[in-house]
Design a protein around this motif. Structure first.
Motif, mmCIF file in Angstrom:
data_model
loop_
_atom_site.group_PDB
_atom_site.id
_atom_site.type_symbol
_atom_site.label_atom_id
_atom_site.label_comp_id
_atom_site.label_asym_id
_atom_site.label_seq_id
_atom_site.Cartn_x
_atom_site.Cartn_y
_atom_site.Cartn_z
ATOM 1 N N GLY A 64 1.004 -1.152 -0.185
ATOM 2 C CA GLY A 64 -0.041 0.171 0.215
ATOM 3 C C GLY A 64 0.892 1.177 -0.029
ATOM 4 O O GLY A 64 0.488 1.908 -1.232
ATOM 5 N N PRO A 65 1.513 1.639 0.739
ATOM 6 C CA PRO A 65 2.604 2.687 1.250
ATOM 7 C C PRO A 65 2.921 2.504 -0.187
ATOM 8 O O PRO A 65 4.055 4.284 -0.821
ATOM 9 C CB PRO A 65 3.433 2.253 2.057
ATOM 10 C CG PRO A 65 2.623 1.450 3.064
ATOM 11 C CD PRO A 65 2.705 0.664 2.050
ATOM 12 N N ILE A 66 3.907 1.920 -0.606
ATOM 13 C CA ILE A 66 4.193 1.868 -2.538
ATOM 14 C C ILE A 66 3.433 2.294 -3.106
ATOM 15 O O ILE A 66 4.005 3.207 -3.682
ATOM 16 C CB ILE A 66 5.727 0.645 -2.677
ATOM 17 C CG1 ILE A 66 6.317 0.169 -1.675
ATOM 18 C CG2 ILE A 66 5.817 0.751 -4.460
ATOM 19 C CD1 ILE A 66 7.239 -0.680 -1.526
ATOM 20 N N LEU A 67 2.487 1.586 -3.559
ATOM 21 C CA LEU A 67 1.445 1.888 -4.543
ATOM 22 C C LEU A 67 0.987 3.309 -3.951
ATOM 23 O O LEU A 67 0.963 3.879 -5.455
ATOM 24 C CB LEU A 67 0.461 1.261 -3.842
ATOM 25 C CG LEU A 67 0.756 -0.555 -4.869
ATOM 26 C CD1 LEU A 67 -0.513 -1.463 -4.515
ATOM 27 C CD2 LEU A 67 1.229 -0.405 -6.470
ATOM 28 N N LEU A 68 0.537 3.923 -2.843
ATOM 29 C CA LEU A 68 0.607 4.841 -2.696
ATOM 30 C C LEU A 68 1.412 6.269 -3.209
ATOM 31 O O LEU A 68 1.107 7.231 -3.727
ATOM 32 C CB LEU A 68 -0.057 5.320 -1.480
ATOM 33 C CG LEU A 68 -0.747 6.906 -0.922
ATOM 34 C CD1 LEU A 68 -1.940 6.822 -1.765
ATOM 35 C CD2 LEU A 68 -0.580 6.791 0.890
ATOM 36 N N LEU B 153 3.564 5.461 -5.270
ATOM 37 C CA LEU B 153 3.479 5.785 -7.213
ATOM 38 C C LEU B 153 3.022 6.575 -7.464
ATOM 39 O O LEU B 153 2.882 7.495 -8.765
ATOM 40 C CB LEU B 153 3.124 4.902 -7.482
ATOM 41 C CG LEU B 153 5.417 3.751 -7.815
ATOM 42 C CD1 LEU B 153 5.584 2.553 -7.476
ATOM 43 C CD2 LEU B 153 6.495 4.210 -7.666
ATOM 44 N N GLY B 154 1.479 6.042 -7.105
ATOM 45 C CA GLY B 154 0.145 7.005 -7.747
ATOM 46 C C GLY B 154 0.549 9.118 -7.498
ATOM 47 O O GLY B 154 0.197 9.670 -8.297
ATOM 48 N N ILE B 155 0.738 9.278 -6.782
ATOM 49 C CA ILE B 155 1.293 10.083 -5.767
ATOM 50 C C ILE B 155 1.951 10.839 -7.134
ATOM 51 O O ILE B 155 2.479 12.516 -7.415
ATOM 52 C CB ILE B 155 1.336 10.814 -4.533
ATOM 53 C CG1 ILE B 155 0.290 10.511 -3.089
ATOM 54 C CG2 ILE B 155 1.945 12.180 -4.244
ATOM 55 C CD1 ILE B 155 1.137 11.029 -2.314
ATOM 56 N N VAL B 156 3.362 10.049 -7.514
ATOM 57 C CA VAL B 156 4.236 10.614 -7.910
ATOM 58 C C VAL B 156 3.866 10.570 -9.758
ATOM 59 O O VAL B 156 3.947 11.866 -9.858
ATOM 60 C CB VAL B 156 5.225 9.565 -8.349
ATOM 61 C CG1 VAL B 156 6.614 9.733 -9.458
ATOM 62 C CG2 VAL B 156 6.653 9.934 -6.832
ATOM 63 N N GLY B 157 2.676 10.170 -9.839
ATOM 64 C CA GLY B 157 2.018 9.633 -10.965
ATOM 65 C C GLY B 157 1.007 10.483 -11.659
ATOM 66 O O GLY B 157 1.298 11.500 -12.142
ATOM 67 N N ILE B 158 0.254 10.863 -10.353
ATOM 68 C CA ILE B 158 -0.585 12.051 -11.085
ATOM 69 C C ILE B 158 0.685 13.671 -10.786
ATOM 70 O O ILE B 158 -0.093 14.404 -11.860
ATOM 71 C CB ILE B 158 -1.381 12.158 -9.653
ATOM 72 C CG1 ILE B 158 -2.445 10.983 -9.389
ATOM 73 C CG2 ILE B 158 -2.171 13.719 -9.573
ATOM 74 C CD1 ILE B 158 -3.441 11.413 -8.076
#
Length: 148
Positions: free
Chosen positions: A117-121, A123-128
């Protein structure tokens, strides 16, 4: 083959199977670990640090003063004296109290989100952020603004 030969062969195979089972169970009983008193102390403290107290909020067994923590520490040291491994002791306590007794949950389908979860979160923030920055640059380029 004769009937007597077949029955003798079956009896011999059954006897060998029984001897094999006895030998395996005797070996399993002798596979217990023999710890020194110092190893028992160190390993017991290590296990008590890794497990959460069922009664105290945010305290491990080592730090907790709850009666259940004292009981569980005694159980840990007793199992170490009986030659149980660290993994066997933790598995026993998890079976008894559930996965919540661990500070670090084991990896399973139910806990995959906790691990990733923390890694996916992130990566999501960096992508956005990357998409927003790209859109902002496109907007600035269409308005004639340059970075020079």
């Amino acid at each position: 083959m004769s009937k007597a030969y077949t029955s003798t062969l079956a009896g011999l195979l059954a006897g060998l199977a029984i001897l094999l089972c006895i030998s395996i169970s005797a070996q399993a009983a002798s596979d217990k670990i023999h710890y020194t008193p110092d190893q028992i102390r160190d390993l017991g403290f290590e296990i008590a640090h890794e497990l959460r107290c069922p009664m105290s909020v945010n305290q491990n067994l080592f730090d907790s003063g709850a009666p259940i923590a004292s009981e569980l520490k005694g159980q840990i040291f007793l199992m170490l004296e009986q030659g149980e491994s660290k993994a066997e002791i933790i598995d026993f306590l998890v079976q008894r109290y559930g996965e919540k007794i661990r500070y670090q949950p084991s990896f399973s389908a139910a806990t995959a989100l906790l691990w990733f979860g923390p890694i996916l979160l992130l990566l999501g923030i960096v992508g956005i952020a990357a998409v927003l920055i790209r859109e902002q640059r496109k907007h600035q380029d269409t308005n004639g603004n340059t970075y020079e």
